[in-house]
Scaffold this motif. Structure first.
Motif, mmCIF file in Angstrom:
data_model
loop_
_atom_site.group_PDB
_atom_site.id
_atom_site.type_symbol
_atom_site.label_atom_id
_atom_site.label_comp_id
_atom_site.label_asym_id
_atom_site.label_seq_id
_atom_site.Cartn_x
_atom_site.Cartn_y
_atom_site.Cartn_z
ATOM 1 N N ASP A 29 25.913 43.627 32.770
ATOM 2 C CA ASP A 29 26.342 42.238 32.744
ATOM 3 C C ASP A 29 27.863 42.101 32.801
ATOM 4 O O ASP A 29 28.402 41.038 32.495
ATOM 5 C CB ASP A 29 25.814 41.546 31.480
ATOM 6 N N ALA A 30 28.558 43.164 33.188
ATOM 7 C CA ALA A 30 30.021 43.103 33.282
ATOM 8 C C ALA A 30 30.412 42.011 34.274
ATOM 9 O O ALA A 30 29.725 41.785 35.268
ATOM 10 C CB ALA A 30 30.573 44.448 33.735
ATOM 11 N N PRO A 31 31.533 41.320 34.000
ATOM 12 C CA PRO A 31 31.965 40.283 34.941
ATOM 13 C C PRO A 31 32.312 40.887 36.300
ATOM 14 O O PRO A 31 32.620 42.071 36.413
ATOM 15 C CB PRO A 31 33.205 39.682 34.278
ATOM 16 N N ASP A 32 32.242 40.046 37.317
ATOM 17 C CA ASP A 32 32.625 40.486 38.656
ATOM 18 C C ASP A 32 34.076 40.963 38.638
ATOM 19 O O ASP A 32 34.913 40.443 37.902
ATOM 20 C CB ASP A 32 32.482 39.349 39.666
ATOM 21 N N THR A 33 34.367 41.933 39.460
ATOM 22 C CA THR A 33 35.718 42.473 39.590
ATOM 23 C C THR A 33 36.125 42.394 41.057
ATOM 24 O O THR A 33 35.278 42.168 41.933
ATOM 25 C CB THR A 33 35.767 43.932 39.093
ATOM 26 N N LEU A 63 44.886 40.115 43.132
ATOM 27 C CA LEU A 63 43.466 39.885 42.857
ATOM 28 C C LEU A 63 43.062 40.478 41.509
ATOM 29 O O LEU A 63 42.327 39.855 40.740
ATOM 30 C CB LEU A 63 42.605 40.478 43.970
ATOM 31 N N TYR A 64 43.531 41.687 41.209
ATOM 32 C CA TYR A 64 43.197 42.319 39.931
ATOM 33 C C TYR A 64 43.766 41.539 38.744
ATOM 34 O O TYR A 64 43.081 41.326 37.747
ATOM 35 C CB TYR A 64 43.707 43.766 39.888
ATOM 36 N N ILE A 65 45.006 41.103 38.857
ATOM 37 C CA ILE A 65 45.624 40.356 37.754
ATOM 38 C C ILE A 65 44.914 39.027 37.551
ATOM 39 O O ILE A 65 44.609 38.641 36.422
ATOM 40 C CB ILE A 65 47.128 40.154 38.007
ATOM 41 N N GLN A 66 44.637 38.318 38.625
ATOM 42 C CA GLN A 66 43.955 37.031 38.503
ATOM 43 C C GLN A 66 42.581 37.207 37.859
ATOM 44 O O GLN A 66 42.201 36.460 36.964
ATOM 45 C CB GLN A 66 43.825 36.366 39.869
ATOM 46 N N ASN A 67 41.843 38.214 38.283
ATOM 47 C CA ASN A 67 40.528 38.480 37.712
ATOM 48 C C ASN A 67 40.632 38.851 36.236
ATOM 49 O O ASN A 67 39.852 38.387 35.407
ATOM 50 C CB ASN A 67 39.841 39.591 38.505
ATOM 51 N N PHE A 68 41.609 39.663 35.879
ATOM 52 C CA PHE A 68 41.824 40.067 34.482
ATOM 53 C C PHE A 68 42.134 38.848 33.621
ATOM 54 O O PHE A 68 41.587 38.678 32.538
ATOM 55 C CB PHE A 68 42.966 41.084 34.421
ATOM 56 N N GLU A 69 43.011 37.971 34.115
ATOM 57 C CA GLU A 69 43.387 36.776 33.353
ATOM 58 C C GLU A 69 42.210 35.826 33.146
ATOM 59 O O GLU A 69 42.137 35.139 32.126
ATOM 60 C CB GLU A 69 44.530 36.031 34.055
ATOM 61 N N GLN A 70 41.282 35.779 34.083
ATOM 62 C CA GLN A 70 40.121 34.900 33.928
ATOM 63 C C GLN A 70 39.251 35.311 32.750
ATOM 64 O O GLN A 70 38.458 34.521 32.264
ATOM 65 C CB GLN A 70 39.292 34.894 35.216
ATOM 66 N N GLN A 71 39.410 36.533 32.278
ATOM 67 C CA GLN A 71 38.607 37.035 31.172
ATOM 68 C C GLN A 71 39.353 37.014 29.837
ATOM 69 O O GLN A 71 38.821 37.449 28.822
ATOM 70 C CB GLN A 71 38.147 38.458 31.500
ATOM 71 N N ILE A 129 46.906 44.944 30.271
ATOM 72 C CA ILE A 129 46.667 44.865 28.833
ATOM 73 C C ILE A 129 46.609 43.404 28.428
ATOM 74 O O ILE A 129 47.450 42.604 28.835
ATOM 75 C CB ILE A 129 47.810 45.550 28.054
ATOM 76 N N ALA A 130 45.628 43.053 27.605
ATOM 77 C CA ALA A 130 45.580 41.709 27.012
ATOM 78 C C ALA A 130 46.375 41.778 25.721
ATOM 79 O O ALA A 130 46.048 42.533 24.818
ATOM 80 C CB ALA A 130 44.142 41.296 26.729
ATOM 81 N N PRO A 140 48.939 29.700 27.156
ATOM 82 C CA PRO A 140 49.178 30.988 27.800
ATOM 83 C C PRO A 140 49.635 30.791 29.245
ATOM 84 O O PRO A 140 49.197 29.867 29.920
ATOM 85 C CB PRO A 140 47.829 31.691 27.734
ATOM 86 N N ARG A 141 50.551 31.636 29.679
ATOM 87 C CA ARG A 141 51.036 31.566 31.057
ATOM 88 C C ARG A 141 50.185 32.497 31.893
ATOM 89 O O ARG A 141 49.957 33.634 31.519
ATOM 90 C CB ARG A 141 52.508 31.955 31.119
ATOM 91 N N ARG A 142 49.713 32.019 33.056
ATOM 92 C CA ARG A 142 48.814 32.781 33.913
ATOM 93 C C ARG A 142 49.502 33.075 35.243
ATOM 94 O O ARG A 142 49.509 32.232 36.142
ATOM 95 C CB ARG A 142 47.503 32.025 34.142
ATOM 96 N N ILE A 143 50.092 34.229 35.366
ATOM 97 C CA ILE A 143 50.775 34.588 36.606
ATOM 98 C C ILE A 143 49.791 34.852 37.728
ATOM 99 O O ILE A 143 50.086 34.620 38.887
ATOM 100 C CB ILE A 143 51.734 35.774 36.412
#
Length: 169
Positions: A29-33, A63-71, A129-130, A140-143
């Motif tokens: 059930d891991a989120p999409d990456t 793409l990786y940063i945006q996906n990471f920030e969504q979580q 890293i979160a 929070p700022r979302r780059i």
């Protein structure tokens, strides 16, 4: 596709230009990456073979940063752990590239000092890293969102750099 299936020249050319990606997670059930999601149209508009290694690394990193920030939770922001030495953590405030092969990360370290990492694409290792956001009162700022918006508006999302000239030219 089987070895006996016939493809047109255009299909073979298109298939060779598309990037390959794959990921396996322990949690079903891991989120999409980014490896499992379709590339945004802005990234496939320019042929892969026309991109420099720096541009292509930059676009995928967005793409990786945006996906990471969504979580992330509302009290977290993205940072990156610096590999090697005692460099620590850089809170990401900007990312750029200088074609053909250099990426630059702008931000602050844990003490709030301004930090810039200049990285050759062949040495690219980024650990996202979160970390808690620095000021409780600010959202929070979302780059990742800003980076993706830049990709949508004009190809690679970067502010244009000054033209590079050679002295005496």
């Amino acid at each position: 596709m089987s070895d006996t299936e016939i493809r047109t020249t255009a299909e073979a050319h298109e298939a060779s230009a598309l990037p390959c990606a794959r990921v396996v997670h322990m949690d079903e059930d891991a989120p999409d990456t980014p490896e499992t999601l379709p590339l945004p149209p802005e990234l496939v508009a320019e042929p892969l073979e026309d991109k420099t290694p720096a541009q292509w690394a930059y676009e995928r990193l967005v793409l990786y940063i945006q996906n990471f920030e969504q979580q992330l939770d509302a009290d977290q922001e993205v940072a990156m752990g610096l590999v090697g030495g005692e460099a620590g953590v850089l809170r990401i405030e900007g990312i750029g590239y200088f074609a053909p092969d250099v990426l630059t990360f702008y931000g602050q370290n844990e003490e709030g000092a301004r930090t810039q990492l200049i990285q050759h694409v062949s040495q690219l290792n980024v650990m996202l890293i979160a970390q808690p956001k620095p000021v409780e009162a600010e959202p929070p700022r979302r780059i990742g969102f800003r980076l993706a918006k830049g990709l949508e508006q004009g190809g690679n999302g970067a502010r244009p750099a000054a033209p590079v000239t050679q002295e005496g030219a």
